[in-house]
Scaffold this active site. Sequence first.
Site, PDB file in Angstrom:
ATOM      1  N   SER A   1       0.813  -1.224   0.000  1.00 32.46           N
ATOM      2  CA  SER A   1       0.000   0.000   0.000  1.00 32.46           C
ATOM      3  C   SER A   1       0.842   1.267   0.000  1.00 32.46           C
ATOM      4  O   SER A   1       0.331   2.342  -0.313  1.00 32.46           O
ATOM      5  CB  SER A   1      -0.942   0.020   1.213  1.00 32.46           C
ATOM      6  OG  SER A   1      -0.204  -0.033   2.426  1.00 32.46           O
TER       7      SER A   1
ATOM      8  N   ASP B   1      -3.022   8.406   7.896  1.00 33.08           N
ATOM      9  CA  ASP B   1      -3.964   7.499   8.559  1.00 33.08           C
ATOM     10  C   ASP B   1      -3.187   6.598   9.510  1.00 33.08           C
ATOM     11  O   ASP B   1      -2.076   6.930   9.909  1.00 33.08           O
ATOM     12  CB  ASP B   1      -4.795   6.712   7.530  1.00 33.08           C
ATOM     13  CG  ASP B   1      -3.966   5.786   6.648  1.00 33.08           C
ATOM     14  OD1 ASP B   1      -2.773   5.544   6.969  1.00 33.08           O
ATOM     15  OD2 ASP B   1      -4.487   5.300   5.619  1.00 33.08           O
TER      16      ASP B   1
ATOM     17  N   HIS C   1      -0.065   5.156   7.105  1.00 37.30           N
ATOM     18  CA  HIS C   1       0.513   5.763   5.911  1.00 37.30           C
ATOM     19  C   HIS C   1       0.844   7.236   6.121  1.00 37.30           C
ATOM     20  O   HIS C   1       0.063   7.977   6.712  1.00 37.30           O
ATOM     21  CB  HIS C   1      -0.450   5.608   4.730  1.00 37.30           C
ATOM     22  CG  HIS C   1      -0.819   4.180   4.457  1.00 37.30           C
ATOM     23  ND1 HIS C   1      -2.003   3.626   4.898  1.00 37.30           N
ATOM     24  CD2 HIS C   1      -0.149   3.211   3.808  1.00 37.30           C
ATOM     25  CE1 HIS C   1      -2.047   2.349   4.521  1.00 37.30           C
ATOM     26  NE2 HIS C   1      -0.932   2.072   3.865  1.00 37.30           N
TER      27      HIS C   1
END
Length: 389
Positions: free
Chosen positions: A64, A354, A357
């Site tokens: 991600s 978040d 990240h």
Amino acid sequence: MPIPFPLFLFFSLTFGPAPADPPLAAIQSPSRPGHSPTSLTPAPSSDPPISTPLVPALFILGDSSVDSGTNNFLGTFARADHPPYGRDFDTHRPTGRFCNGRIPVDYLALKLGLPFVPSYLGQIGSVEAMIHGVNFASAASGIIFSSGSELGQHVSFSQQIQQFIDTVQHFILHMGEDSTKEIISRSVVYISIGVNDYIHYYFQNESGVQKLFLPWRFAQFLVANVRQEIENLHSVFVRRVVVMGLAPIGCAPHYLWEYNSKEGECIEEINDQVMEFNLVMRQMVWNLNRDLFHGNVIFCDVFEGSMDIMKNHEQYGLDIISEACCGLGRYKGWIMCLSPEMACDDASNHVWWDQFHPTDAVNAILAGNVWNGSHTNMCYPMNLEKLVT
């Protein structure tokens, strides 16, 4: 990234997927409201256009940290195709990037004179659509095939390698082997993988792995697999590789919440394992450069670069280093970013977007370090600019 099933399912069913974006290759001059760069973080629009690309293409594999939309096409809870993700991106819409704006490879593509790289599942499959690069990265993926599988579908690292090999074979069928070899050997392959093998496998003690492998041995096991995959890439003409280390996930808001950090101090036992992994990876890259014929592999220690940002955050214009911009709970680390109402007004002064990240602002700094060590040297034995020029 642990995700509460009912809340995420409710959000997904209520809001649905975000509308499709225009082609990213067409974006020339980004407009980014709410972003207040300091002298250390120049505005993305200040990137001068490069008339001739420095390399033919940029190919990306990973999780991600560099997923640009692969998981939009998969049945998974690990998705970033809804607001407020992408609110500060060039299109101001979610694209599948786990960030408020750009991810590091977006900045590096521009440095190389290339357009933003499309996800493998998001392009039409023609050579023309892939000639400047493809992003195979998939959120929740790991080096271990099953890492992150509790979140649903993902494309594991070994599967991404196979997709890359399939792409090379596709090029050969359409351009011939000599032309393909020329393109691939001069291009850059960027790898960012491994964090989910800790978050979703080792830390959760899947299959009793902690009894089988002490942390140092687990790091060696993971890195040996990465080495094998890089050797597989070398067999299909890849000669320039950037391998990213792990970020200080012990400082991520999720673990500050889970371990009940008192004053936002990082969780040392987690960061110790991150540093062990990075040390083993750096040594592996040194050995690869010795053993591979015409191989040029660089290792970039994201832990070093990230800790420099957090220790000197005021110099970078980042005031909030422990709490995420978007989420719920203490440090906004309990529940991931689900809706715009959960987000702060301005992410440009945050380190974390978040639970896990970083923000666009941090990605810009880290990308600058990968490119030429503009803020701190974190790539060995050279930076990306030197690798390609």
